[in-house]
Design a protein around this motif. Structure first.
Motif: not given
Lengths: 397, 112
Positions: B42-44, B84-94
């Protein structure tokens, strides 16, 4: 066509607005748009229905208004427009849809006042004006709060879904806190019920809805029981002149026995899961009071025990003060006084600490000290911070 | 969606790190390395910043640029790095951020 009462109108709108929001969310996957359309439909209903009467199918009526408005609003967005145009009544939203809605409104990335305002608007179908009146703030303030929250939902990527199992406990706590705050807001409100929304009714409705959607969560049942046990005794809390009546002096014949029994049974069923929590314990404490035929018959030993369990889960000086009051009746004034002395540092600014202390000092034959404590309590009550403290007292936090 | 996780250090955290033995510190760094490995898909990009004493701030707000020593906010909490990460939504970022074993504060900001 029927004569429409204020309460009836609120009830019908509430019953259908959240379902409509869920259907529109399912369709558009756009929280802000769905929310706008529902609000428009609700405002239209509140204008038309008092004159025309509540239609036979209020859900279809709301749906038609929202759909028409949506087609208008989304003129330039072909994607939604064609979906909306295809939509036929009746729409049967998946029951989980409303649960998703609740979890989105109460997302921890939103500030608490926004969570409350969104839940009331989207799930209960309140208008911005009704929310503003209930919380004694301006309509502009509520509207801004909602706009900002909706923007954050979209821009920050707050998802529209039921949290995964490992997040559920934490997220449910957030939802329960919103409902509980709503209840307290209504319970402590002194504004005239005839003119302002009874938020305790919305809180009970929300807790009941959540309980229906998550029947195996004991804390949801606990909160529902807590709210019902309080509401069953509302009529005896004030005298004819609107003054607060203290618990020992309340007319218990006016309590709603049937509701108390049902709420206690609900609580007992929840407790069988052996997953205790703050709401179940608070409800159990209130049940001890509600079940006593007279103040003198209150099971104070049991109440002290329940407070011990609550303190174990949620340590708080205010809860310790409440426990001390129970100790006074279970053991005696001297033991209670010792508990209070230990709290002197933490609760010195809290008027109920001094009021309780005054009561105990009087019982212990120290009238001069008692008067001093009373004076301190009165001085602190005049403080504008009292409102906040009173809220905290009911939050048991 | 793309988010930047801003890693924020506190004075307490810096002191604690300082007070650690070499082997404790190595273990702490190892945990951070494991975090990057776990969430590698997920980490760019990511960067650790040099300590705030190396910062220089330029303010352009009053006409002529004013150059000062130090970070733009003087405080007990300073940004010490980002990912910098790329995920589906805020919950995944959390979920990713809550796992972070390094400094005690993480700010999550969606990227435009």
């Amino acid at each position: 066509m029927t004569e429409v009462s204020h309460a009836e109108l609120a009830r019908v709108v509430r019953e259908h607005a959240g379902k409509l929001a869920a259907s529109l969310m399912h369709l558009t996957r756009d929280f802000a748009t769905a929310e706008d359309l529902v609000q428009d439909a609700v405002v239209a209903a509140l204008q038309r229905w008092p004159e025309d009467g509540i239609p036979d199918r209020p859900d279809a009526w709301l749906f038609t208004v929202a759909r028409r408005r949506g087609l208008d609003l989304l003129r330039r967005e072909d994607n939604y427009r064609s979906k909306l145009a295809q939509l036929q009544w009746p729409v049967q939203p998946d029951p989980d849809e409303r649960l998703r809605l609740i979890f989105t409104c109460c997302h921890p990335a939103l500030p608490r006042p926004a969570q409350i305002a969104l839940t009331l608007r989207v799930v209960c179908g309140l208008t911005t004006a009704q929310i503003a009146r209930a919380f004694l703030v301006t309509e502009t303030a509520v509207a801004q709060r909602i706009t900002r929250a909706k923007r954050k939902i979209t821009d920050a990527g707050i998802p529209y879904r039921i949290p995964a199992d490992d997040e559920l406990g934490e997220r449910l706590t957030e939802v329960l806190a919103v409902i509980y705050l709503l209840f307290n807001e209504g319970y402590l409100s002194t504004s005239d019920r005839a003119y302002s929304r009874d938020l305790t009714d919305d809180a009970e409705w929300l807790a009941d809805l959540l309980h229906g959607l998550m029947p195996t969560e004991p804390e949801v049942a606990g909160l529902l029981a807590l709210i019902r046990l309080h509401r069953a005794r509302t009529t005896s809390r004030f005298d004819d002149d609107g003054r607060l009546v203290r618990l020992p002096d309340q007319d218990r014949a006016r309590w709603d026995r049937e509701t108390i029994i049902a709420a206690t049974q609900l609580l007992t069923r929840a407790a069988k899961q052996h997953r205790p929590g703050p709401y179940q314990l608070q409800a159990a404490i209130v049940a001890c009071h509600a079940e006593a035929a007279a103040f003198e018959e209150t099971d104070w030993e049991q109440i002290v025990l329940l407070y011990d369990m609550l303190l174990h889960l949620q340590p708080s000086p205010v809860t310790r003060l409440h426990r001390a009051v129970a100790v006074r009746y279970a053991t005696g004034a001297r033991a209670a006084m010792a508990e209070l002395d230990a709290l002197a540092g933490e609760l010195d600014e809290y008027h109920l600490y001094h009021a309780t202390r005054a009561d105990l000092l009087r019982e212990l034959g120290r009238p001069v000290d008692a008067r001093e404590a009373d004076e301190r309590a009165v001085k602190l009550t005049a403080n504008p911070a009292e409102q906040a403290v009173l809220h905290e007292r009911l939050n048991w936090s | 969606m793309k988010y930047v996780l801003l890693f924020v250090e506190t004075e307490q955290f810096a002191d604690d790190l300082e007070a650690m033995s070499q082997s404790e510190r190595d273990r702490a760094y190892q945990r951070v390395g494991e975090w990057f490995a776990t969430h590698g898909d997920k980490i760019r990009s990511h960067r650790k910043l040099q300590e705030p004493g190396t910062a220089t701030t330029v303010r352009m707000e009053g006409g002529d640029p004013v150059v000062t020593d130090g970070p733009f906010v003087e405080g007990k909490e300073v940004v010490s790095g980002f990912a910098e990460i790329e995920v589906a939504d805020l919950d995944e970022a959390l979920r990713v951020a809550k796992d972070w074993p390094g400094c005690p504060v993480v700010e999550i900001r969606p990227v435009e």
